[in-house]
Design a protein around this motif. Structure first.
Motif, PDB file in Angstrom:
ATOM      1  N   GLU A 186       0.710  -1.274  -0.113  1.00 10.14           N
ATOM      2  CA  GLU A 186       0.039  -0.044   0.023  1.00 10.14           C
ATOM      3  C   GLU A 186       0.749   1.195  -0.106  1.00 10.14           C
ATOM      4  OE1 GLU A 186      -3.143   0.241   3.085  1.00 10.14           O
ATOM      5  OE2 GLU A 186      -4.032  -1.666   2.127  1.00 10.14           O
ATOM      6  N   THR A 187       2.130   1.131   0.645  1.00  6.58           N
ATOM      7  CA  THR A 187       2.864   2.357   0.931  1.00  6.58           C
ATOM      8  C   THR A 187       3.747   2.671  -0.538  1.00  6.58           C
ATOM      9  OG1 THR A 187       3.274   1.845   3.359  1.00  6.58           O
ATOM     10  CG2 THR A 187       4.751   3.402   2.060  1.00  6.58           C
ATOM     11  N   LEU A 188       4.050   1.671  -1.112  1.00  3.43           N
ATOM     12  CA  LEU A 188       4.564   1.564  -2.363  1.00  3.43           C
ATOM     13  C   LEU A 188       3.767   2.329  -3.702  1.00  3.43           C
ATOM     14  CD1 LEU A 188       6.920  -1.292  -2.436  1.00  3.43           C
ATOM     15  CD2 LEU A 188       7.667   0.632  -2.165  1.00  3.43           C
ATOM     16  N   VAL A 189       2.525   1.638  -3.544  1.00  2.00           N
ATOM     17  CA  VAL A 189       1.455   2.170  -4.351  1.00  2.00           C
ATOM     18  C   VAL A 189       1.191   3.641  -4.239  1.00  2.00           C
ATOM     19  CG1 VAL A 189      -0.947   1.635  -5.406  1.00  2.00           C
ATOM     20  CG2 VAL A 189       0.641  -0.383  -4.824  1.00  2.00           C
ATOM     21  N   LEU A 190       0.786   4.122  -2.894  1.00  2.00           N
ATOM     22  CA  LEU A 190       0.575   5.432  -2.787  1.00  2.00           C
ATOM     23  C   LEU A 190       1.644   6.251  -3.373  1.00  2.00           C
ATOM     24  CD1 LEU A 190      -1.413   6.759   0.097  1.00  2.00           C
ATOM     25  CD2 LEU A 190       0.876   7.772  -0.205  1.00  2.00           C
ATOM     26  N   LYS A 191       2.871   5.671  -3.065  1.00  5.64           N
ATOM     27  CA  LYS A 191       3.936   6.833  -3.300  1.00  5.64           C
ATOM     28  C   LYS A 191       4.269   6.946  -5.077  1.00  5.64           C
ATOM     29  CE  LYS A 191       5.126   8.251   0.670  1.00  5.64           C
ATOM     30  NZ  LYS A 191       6.506   8.259   1.392  1.00  5.64           N
ATOM     31  N   CYS A 192       3.683   5.819  -5.736  1.00 11.75           N
ATOM     32  CA  CYS A 192       3.681   5.748  -7.019  1.00 11.75           C
ATOM     33  C   CYS A 192       2.681   6.582  -7.700  1.00 11.75           C
ATOM     34  CB  CYS A 192       3.686   4.360  -7.591  1.00 11.75           C
ATOM     35  SG  CYS A 192       4.892   3.269  -7.438  1.00 11.75           S
ATOM     36  N   ARG A 193       1.618   6.436  -7.050  1.00 15.42           N
ATOM     37  CA  ARG A 193       0.487   7.326  -7.433  1.00 15.42           C
ATOM     38  C   ARG A 193       0.679   8.981  -7.417  1.00 15.42           C
ATOM     39  NH1 ARG A 193      -4.684   5.896  -4.373  1.00 15.42           N
ATOM     40  NH2 ARG A 193      -3.999   7.755  -2.891  1.00 15.42           N
ATOM     41  N   ARG A 194       1.285   9.359  -6.136  1.00 14.64           N
ATOM     42  CA  ARG A 194       1.991  10.690  -6.238  1.00 14.64           C
ATOM     43  C   ARG A 194       2.757  11.155  -7.009  1.00 14.64           C
ATOM     44  NH1 ARG A 194       3.220  11.503   0.488  1.00 14.64           N
ATOM     45  NH2 ARG A 194       0.879  10.959   1.121  1.00 14.64           N
ATOM     46  N   ALA A 195       3.530  10.136  -7.214  1.00  8.08           N
ATOM     47  CA  ALA A 195       4.975  10.584  -8.135  1.00  8.08           C
ATOM     48  C   ALA A 195       4.226  10.804  -9.556  1.00  8.08           C
ATOM     49  CB  ALA A 195       5.922   9.366  -7.989  1.00  8.08           C
ATOM     50  N   LEU A 196       3.472   9.881 -10.011  1.00  5.04           N
ATOM     51  CA  LEU A 196       2.972   9.880 -11.331  1.00  5.04           C
ATOM     52  C   LEU A 196       2.011  11.231 -11.596  1.00  5.04           C
ATOM     53  CD1 LEU A 196       1.396   6.088 -11.542  1.00  5.04           C
ATOM     54  CD2 LEU A 196       3.231   7.256 -13.230  1.00  5.04           C
ATOM     55  N   ASN A 213      -5.525   5.204 -16.587  1.00  6.84           N
ATOM     56  CA  ASN A 213      -5.342   5.069 -18.026  1.00  6.84           C
ATOM     57  C   ASN A 213      -4.031   5.205 -18.433  1.00  6.84           C
ATOM     58  OD1 ASN A 213      -8.244   4.831 -18.647  1.00  6.84           O
ATOM     59  ND2 ASN A 213      -8.556   6.903 -18.673  1.00  6.84           N
ATOM     60  N   GLY A 214      -3.221   4.686 -17.673  1.00  6.11           N
ATOM     61  CA  GLY A 214      -1.653   4.435 -18.075  1.00  6.11           C
ATOM     62  C   GLY A 214      -1.227   3.045 -18.328  1.00  6.11           C
ATOM     63  N   GLU A 215      -0.016   2.729 -18.359  1.00  6.30           N
ATOM     64  CA  GLU A 215       0.459   1.707 -18.708  1.00  6.30           C
ATOM     65  C   GLU A 215       1.623   1.389 -17.573  1.00  6.30           C
ATOM     66  OE1 GLU A 215       2.419   2.487 -22.353  1.00  6.30           O
ATOM     67  OE2 GLU A 215       0.471   2.624 -23.407  1.00  6.30           O
ATOM     68  N   LEU A 252       3.084  11.794 -15.556  1.00  5.37           N
ATOM     69  CA  LEU A 252       3.422  10.673 -16.350  1.00  5.37           C
ATOM     70  C   LEU A 252       2.474   9.355 -16.261  1.00  5.37           C
ATOM     71  CD1 LEU A 252       7.342  10.279 -15.682  1.00  5.37           C
ATOM     72  CD2 LEU A 252       6.140  10.801 -17.839  1.00  5.37           C
ATOM     73  N   LYS A 253       2.231   8.763 -17.350  1.00  4.01           N
ATOM     74  CA  LYS A 253       1.073   7.844 -17.366  1.00  4.01           C
ATOM     75  C   LYS A 253       1.850   6.261 -17.485  1.00  4.01           C
ATOM     76  CE  LYS A 253      -2.819   9.805 -16.783  1.00  4.01           C
ATOM     77  NZ  LYS A 253      -3.712  10.283 -17.788  1.00  4.01           N
ATOM     78  N   ARG A 254       3.296   6.427 -17.558  1.00  6.52           N
ATOM     79  CA  ARG A 254       4.114   5.244 -17.987  1.00  6.52           C
ATOM     80  C   ARG A 254       4.652   4.867 -16.937  1.00  6.52           C
ATOM     81  NH1 ARG A 254       4.002   6.623 -23.213  1.00  6.52           N
ATOM     82  NH2 ARG A 254       5.620   7.957 -22.671  1.00  6.52           N
ATOM     83  N   LEU A 255       4.698   3.691 -16.107  1.00  6.18           N
ATOM     84  CA  LEU A 255       5.414   3.305 -15.025  1.00  6.18           C
ATOM     85  C   LEU A 255       6.128   1.978 -15.220  1.00  6.18           C
ATOM     86  CD1 LEU A 255       6.087   3.440 -11.592  1.00  6.18           C
ATOM     87  CD2 LEU A 255       4.095   1.805 -11.256  1.00  6.18           C
ATOM     88  N   VAL A 256       7.432   1.906 -14.989  1.00  3.39           N
ATOM     89  CA  VAL A 256       8.275   0.637 -15.009  1.00  3.39           C
ATOM     90  C   VAL A 256       8.704   0.180 -13.681  1.00  3.39           C
ATOM     91  CG1 VAL A 256      10.616  -0.211 -15.807  1.00  3.39           C
ATOM     92  CG2 VAL A 256       9.276   1.141 -17.301  1.00  3.39           C
ATOM     93  N   VAL A 257       8.499  -0.944 -13.211  1.00  4.48           N
ATOM     94  CA  VAL A 257       8.976  -1.764 -12.005  1.00  4.48           C
ATOM     95  C   VAL A 257       9.852  -2.560 -12.049  1.00  4.48           C
ATOM     96  CG1 VAL A 257       8.038  -2.610  -9.985  1.00  4.48           C
ATOM     97  CG2 VAL A 257       6.411  -1.403 -11.498  1.00  4.48           C
ATOM     98  N   ALA A 258      11.026  -2.222 -11.412  1.00  4.02           N
ATOM     99  CA  ALA A 258      12.206  -3.161 -11.589  1.00  4.02           C
ATOM    100  C   ALA A 258      12.955  -3.524 -10.344  1.00  4.02           C
ATOM    101  CB  ALA A 258      13.441  -2.528 -12.457  1.00  4.02           C
TER     102      ALA A 258
END
Ligand code: KG4
Ligand code: ZN
Length: 339
Positions: free
Chosen positions: A246-256, A288-290, A261-267
């Protein structure tokens, strides 16, 4: 130009060969993870010694798989940093010396830049710009990849890396190192609502992470439970995993949102986590992103990402001098653009 890439920044020896015409011609990896397991983490001196033993044979093997000779190489790229100084020195000394002997150019590569560009090795590659979430035993970063060579670090962890938090929590539950995958497996049988663990740093504005407090909270809970049952272990694992995801997802949402940006790469190794993949897929679909999850062999430490990044920089005419240099600490913002 066929480029040999050497990765030795931590506990994986990776070697690969990349060229424009054929793409990735061969890539080989040797993981030391079993050697470090009995110590519960990476022992730097053991890592360096094992890189010394493994790198040359791995170079020979990679050349054989690619059906090439040393004389076919047009350049050598090696990880210059960040990472463990002794481990980096093995790859850098070998790479630099080999390039000198073959009279071909050499270049030191930034390990994080290589991670950021590794998704471009996949069949389904993301277009630039994109947001990258790097989550492994050593990294927890959100980085805006604006263009090749143009990166902005948006967030990092103030203490433990997310994979490290998974591994330490797994250890508390009696699972062997590295326990991230085993903890995720155990979590499947648990109730994610059983324990209310903190979602660290979500109240504060900004994007940085911190996982050591959460780890301590889990430790106190396990201590409080005393004789812990298998079901309680599964409940702790599920509650911990949910708090992290939940923490990682929330921070990704904020950063997007912040970067538009609407493209996220997870590595990184933690990108294997199924719960994280599901929640991030939901997030990007709602926006509506990828979202891209490159093949795990390119997500974790590997030589292919070093060969590819080296190929880009050497093709642009960049090269390093004859000195053998490593940078255990090295900021992404100090990189030259790739032109
Ligand atoms: O990128 P990686 O293979 O190696 C480095 O850290 O350099 O990442 C390994 C990390 C370990 O901390 C491991 O426990 C974690 O990734 N990991 C996972 C899962 N699979 C591996 N963490 C959570 N869930 C997983 N399924
Ligand atoms: Zn790495």
């Amino acid at each position: 130009m066929k480029i040999l890439g050497i990765e030795s920044s931590c506990d994986e020896t990776g070697v690969a060969i990349y060229c424009a015409e054929g793409g990735l011609l061969a890539h080989e990896i040797y993981s030391q993870v079993k050697d470090h397991a009995k110590f519960g983490g990476v022992v730097p001196e053991l890592a360096s010694r094992d890189h010394i033993r493994k790198t040359l044979p791995l170079i020979k093997k990679t050349l054989t798989v690619a059906r090439l000779d040393l004389a076919d190489l047009g350049g050598i790229a090696y990880t210059m940093g960040p990472g463990l100084a002794g481990a980096l020195l093995v790859g850098a000394s070998l790479g630099r010396a080999l390039a000198f002997a073959l009279n071909i150019p050499a270049i030191g590569i930034h390990h994080l830049e290589a991670h950021l560009l590794a998704p471009l090795l996949s069949q389904q590659k993301p277009a630039l710009p994109f947001l990258a979430l790097l989550v492994s035993g050593g990294h927890t970063q959100l980085i805006e990849v604006k263009a090749l060579g143009d990166y902005q670090l948006l967030a990092t962890t103030l203490d433990d890396a997310v994979g490290e938090a998974f591994d330490k929590t797994a250890k508390l539950l009696g699972l062997p190192y590295p326990g991230g995958a085993a903890l995720a497996e155990l979590a499947l049988a648990g109730d994610p609502q059983a324990f209310q663990f903190a979602r660290p740093m979500i109240q504060k504005a900004g994007l940085n992470f911190s996982f050591s407090g959460l780890k301590t909270q889990v430790m106190q809970t396990v201590k409080f439970l005393g004789q812990i049952t298998q079901q309680q272990k599964a409940d702790v694992a599920a509650s911990f995993e949910t708090a992290v995801v939940e923490t990682l997802v929330l921070k990704c949402r904020r950063a997007l949102k912040q970067t538009n940006l609407k493209r996220l790469v997870v590595a990184g190794g933690v990108a294997a986590n199924k719960n994280l993949r599901k929640q991030l897929t939901n997030l990007l679909s709602n926006l509506n992103g990828e979202v891209y999850f490159p093949e795990l062999e390119f997500c974790t430490d590997n030589g292919a990402m070093i060969a590819y990044t080296g190929f880009l920089r050497l093709s642009a005419g960049q090269r390093d001098g004859l000195q053998i240099q490593v940078k255990p600490r090295w900021s992404l913002s100090d990189l030259k653009p790739i032109q």
